[in-house]
Design a protein around this motif. Structure first.
Motif, PDB file in Angstrom:
ATOM      1  N   VAL A 397      13.821 -22.886 -33.497  1.00 25.30           N
ATOM      2  CA  VAL A 397      13.991 -22.240 -32.188  1.00 25.30           C
ATOM      3  C   VAL A 397      15.340 -21.526 -32.140  1.00 25.30           C
ATOM      4  N   LEU A 398      16.391 -22.145 -32.696  1.00 24.78           N
ATOM      5  CA  LEU A 398      17.707 -21.515 -32.740  1.00 24.78           C
ATOM      6  C   LEU A 398      17.815 -20.598 -33.949  1.00 24.78           C
ATOM      7  N   ASP A 399      18.851 -19.738 -33.950  1.00 27.15           N
ATOM      8  CA  ASP A 399      19.065 -18.838 -35.083  1.00 27.15           C
ATOM      9  C   ASP A 399      19.219 -19.621 -36.390  1.00 27.15           C
ATOM     10  N   GLY A 400      19.903 -20.755 -36.328  1.00 26.51           N
ATOM     11  CA  GLY A 400      20.090 -21.564 -37.523  1.00 26.51           C
ATOM     12  C   GLY A 400      18.775 -22.079 -38.087  1.00 26.51           C
ATOM     13  N   GLY A 401      17.800 -22.322 -37.225  1.00 28.26           N
ATOM     14  CA  GLY A 401      16.490 -22.752 -37.688  1.00 28.26           C
ATOM     15  C   GLY A 401      15.790 -21.656 -38.482  1.00 28.26           C
ATOM     16  N   HIS A 402      15.885 -20.406 -37.990  1.00 28.47           N
ATOM     17  CA  HIS A 402      15.302 -19.283 -38.730  1.00 28.47           C
ATOM     18  C   HIS A 402      16.006 -19.103 -40.069  1.00 28.47           C
ATOM     19  N   LEU A 403      17.337 -19.273 -40.076  1.00 29.72           N
ATOM     20  CA  LEU A 403      18.064 -19.179 -41.340  1.00 29.72           C
ATOM     21  C   LEU A 403      17.602 -20.258 -42.314  1.00 29.72           C
ATOM     22  N   MET A 404      17.288 -21.435 -41.776  1.00 27.30           N
ATOM     23  CA  MET A 404      16.768 -22.510 -42.627  1.00 27.30           C
ATOM     24  C   MET A 404      15.429 -22.106 -43.241  1.00 27.30           C
ATOM     25  N   TYR A 405      14.535 -21.497 -42.453  1.00 30.47           N
ATOM     26  CA  TYR A 405      13.249 -21.027 -42.963  1.00 30.47           C
ATOM     27  C   TYR A 405      13.453 -19.974 -44.062  1.00 30.47           C
ATOM     28  N   TYR A 406      14.378 -19.032 -43.807  1.00 27.25           N
ATOM     29  CA  TYR A 406      14.592 -17.965 -44.779  1.00 27.25           C
ATOM     30  C   TYR A 406      15.233 -18.487 -46.062  1.00 27.25           C
ATOM     31  N   THR A 407      16.068 -19.500 -45.923  1.00 31.24           N
ATOM     32  CA  THR A 407      16.644 -20.116 -47.120  1.00 31.24           C
ATOM     33  C   THR A 407      15.539 -20.764 -47.962  1.00 31.24           C
ATOM     34  N   ALA A 408      14.622 -21.451 -47.292  1.00 33.54           N
ATOM     35  CA  ALA A 408      13.486 -22.040 -48.007  1.00 33.54           C
ATOM     36  C   ALA A 408      12.647 -20.948 -48.666  1.00 33.54           C
ATOM     37  N   GLU A 409      12.519 -19.808 -47.991  1.00 35.05           N
ATOM     38  CA  GLU A 409      11.761 -18.687 -48.570  1.00 35.05           C
ATOM     39  C   GLU A 409      12.445 -18.150 -49.818  1.00 35.05           C
ATOM     40  N   LEU A 410      13.777 -18.077 -49.776  1.00 36.93           N
ATOM     41  CA  LEU A 410      14.522 -17.639 -50.959  1.00 36.93           C
ATOM     42  C   LEU A 410      14.285 -18.577 -52.135  1.00 36.93           C
ATOM     43  N   ILE A 411      14.287 -19.870 -51.855  1.00 33.52           N
ATOM     44  CA  ILE A 411      14.140 -20.866 -52.918  1.00 33.52           C
ATOM     45  C   ILE A 411      12.709 -20.863 -53.466  1.00 33.52           C
ATOM     46  N   ALA A 420       3.678 -24.974 -41.003  1.00 32.64           N
ATOM     47  CA  ALA A 420       4.971 -25.652 -41.123  1.00 32.64           C
ATOM     48  C   ALA A 420       5.969 -25.066 -40.134  1.00 32.64           C
ATOM     49  N   GLN A 421       5.954 -23.741 -40.008  1.00 32.53           N
ATOM     50  CA  GLN A 421       6.895 -23.109 -39.078  1.00 32.53           C
ATOM     51  C   GLN A 421       6.569 -23.475 -37.635  1.00 32.53           C
ATOM     52  N   LEU A 422       5.272 -23.508 -37.291  1.00 28.70           N
ATOM     53  CA  LEU A 422       4.877 -23.862 -35.931  1.00 28.70           C
ATOM     54  C   LEU A 422       5.254 -25.299 -35.599  1.00 28.70           C
ATOM     55  N   MET A 423       5.060 -26.208 -36.553  1.00 28.91           N
ATOM     56  CA  MET A 423       5.437 -27.603 -36.337  1.00 28.91           C
ATOM     57  C   MET A 423       6.945 -27.721 -36.122  1.00 28.91           C
ATOM     58  N   GLY A 424       7.715 -26.994 -36.936  1.00 25.58           N
ATOM     59  CA  GLY A 424       9.164 -27.006 -36.777  1.00 25.58           C
ATOM     60  C   GLY A 424       9.594 -26.469 -35.426  1.00 25.58           C
TER      61      GLY A 424
END
Length: 450
Positions: A397-411, A420-424
């Motif tokens: 929900v926060l910007d940091g949460g989106h950054l967490m998703y994008y970091t996982a996407e990078l990895i 997974a994103q909806l649950m988060g």
């Protein structure tokens, strides 16, 4: 009215700056921005300019930037390259991170303006010691000047506060704290705060870094009188010097407060000095609910010792470069302390009672606005840092949460599943709503004495 205007101005500036961070970096990355909104609700003002709808809404507690995105609706094939979801992951991360970083940059700019004007510092001198406090038990005395804390030198009172907040954020038992001081008589002495002994007894105070010392020295003189209080009904006036209560001499304002608090509804004979002449006044403190029963209150505030404050205050001047470095340092220190405090709350070492919501923020906005523009700007810098740090937390929900998703996407090399994103998002929303509700309850408790 001043409180409301100060709050709306602060929130409006901070939210606008946050969203401008997202907006500018999105435009720089070639993403089309459909709407730039400050506030929530039905628009009060709306205007199209350079392909973006600029909107002001009535509820000022936030804002948003809506970008072209295939996940939110059909996109013309000619504009697919300008859609947010089509951007490389690093660009998306830059756009998302830009909002919180803009708040941190704003804090640096505000501190730079404040520091460049010269900063009034207060030497680490103890003006008064609260009776039966951790400081009193450690042996602190009025007039002590703190030279170091656990071996680390301190130059001013702000450094003392920061060191105490850093060390006592959890109010947990731990090793003793050693203060090297110079007494009022000029002798060197050591004051030892025993956390193992005092940690539980003074947990609430220690959690906020309060050990019972202050640079302010209060005189046993009436500084202000509530026209509706018991003091006014008894005839007490501003400037009256308090000499004794029921024949018992008063040594300082703390003595007076203790007697009044312990005497709800009890008539007290107060000996005062008014214009050089002593006289007696009969006061009956009103009884108001306290934590452990009723406490006395008369509606009188003290007068501070201005001569003492002048003796421990000085102004430090900075050139433009030094002011910028100091502004960066203050922003970094405050952001780091905020992170550490949040971490301590997470592991139970700091109380959730320290959370504040919009009502407390509005009240502080009004207070600082009355104190002058410097205090108000510093308040805005502090809130801007809080917004920046909070939004960088890895909470969906926060910007940091989106950054967490994008970091996982990078990895992983691919985005997380929609499930997974909806649950988060659901978990993050529940967590954030719970924290906001708790902060609002704390506000109500503080404002209405609950």
């Amino acid at each position: 009215m001043l409180t409301l205007l100060a709050f709306l101005l602060a929130i409006g500036v901070l939210v606008t700056f946050h969203e401008l961070g997202h907006f500018l970096v999105a435009r720089w990355c070639g993403v089309k921005v459909l709407r730039f909104a400050v506030g929530f609700g039905s628009p009060l003002f709306s205007r199209y300019w350079r392909g973006t709808e600029w909107v002001i809404c009535p509820v000022p507690l936030g804002g948003y930037v809506r970008m072209l995105d295939e996940r939110e609706g059909p996109v013309d094939p000619s504009e697919l390259d300008r859609a947010f979801n089509r951007q490389p992951v690093l660009k998306r991360m830059a756009i998302v991170a830009a909002g919180p970083l803009a708040n941190l940059l704003l804090a640096v700019l505000i501190y730079w303006v404040v520091v460049a004007q010269g900063v009034t510092e207060i030497r680490p001198a103890v003006g008064m010691v609260v009776k039966e406090s951790p400081a009193a038990m450690a042996g602190f005395q009025a007039g002590d000047r703190i030279a170091s804390l656990d071996g680390a030198p301190v130059e001013n009172w702000q450094a003392v506060r920061l060191a105490l907040a850093e060390r006592l954020g959890g109010a947990m038992a731990g090793p003793a704290m050693r203060f090297e001081v110079v007494t009022a008589a000029g002798a060197k002495a050591t004051r030892t705060l025993d956390l193992a002994r005092d940690g539980k007894r003074f947990a609430a105070d220690l959690a906020s870094g309060n050990i019972g010392i202050s640079p302010v020295r209060l005189l046993p003189v009436i500084g202000a009188v509530d026209p509706e209080g018991a003091a006014a009904r008894a005839g007490l006036k501003e400037g009256d010097r308090l000499l004794a209560v029921d024949g018992k001499p008063l040594s300082d304002w703390n003595d007076w407060v203790e007697i009044i608090r312990n005497s709800p509804g009890k008539p007290l004979t107060i000996r005062i000095e008014r214009k050089g002449a002593p006289q007696d006044v009969l006061v009956r403190p009103a009884g108001v609910p306290g934590e452990f029963g009723y406490v006395g209150r008369i509606g009188a505030a003290p007068q501070s010792d201005e001569a003492w404050m002048r003796s421990i205050s000085y102004t430090r001047q900075y050139d433009a470069g030094a002011a910028a470095i100091e502004a960066l340092r203050k922003t970094g220190d405050t952001a780091w302390m905020s992170l550490r405090f949040l971490g301590r709350m997470l592991i139970g070492q700091a109380s959730l009672d320290n959370l504040s919501g919009p009502l407390t923020i509005a009240a502080v906005a009004g207070q600082t606005a009355r104190q002058g523009w410097t205090s108000y700007l510093e308040f805005m810098a502090l809130i801007s840092i809080s917004i920046g740090v909070l939004n960088l937390l890895p909470i969906p929900v926060l910007d940091g949460g989106h950054l967490m998703y994008y970091t996982a996407e990078l990895i992983k090399g691919k985005p997380l599943s929609e499930r997974a994103q909806l649950m988060g998002q659901r978990i993050g929303f529940a967590l954030l709503a719970s924290l906001m509700a708790f902060a609002l309850l704390n506000d109500i408790s503080r404002l209405f004495g609950g």
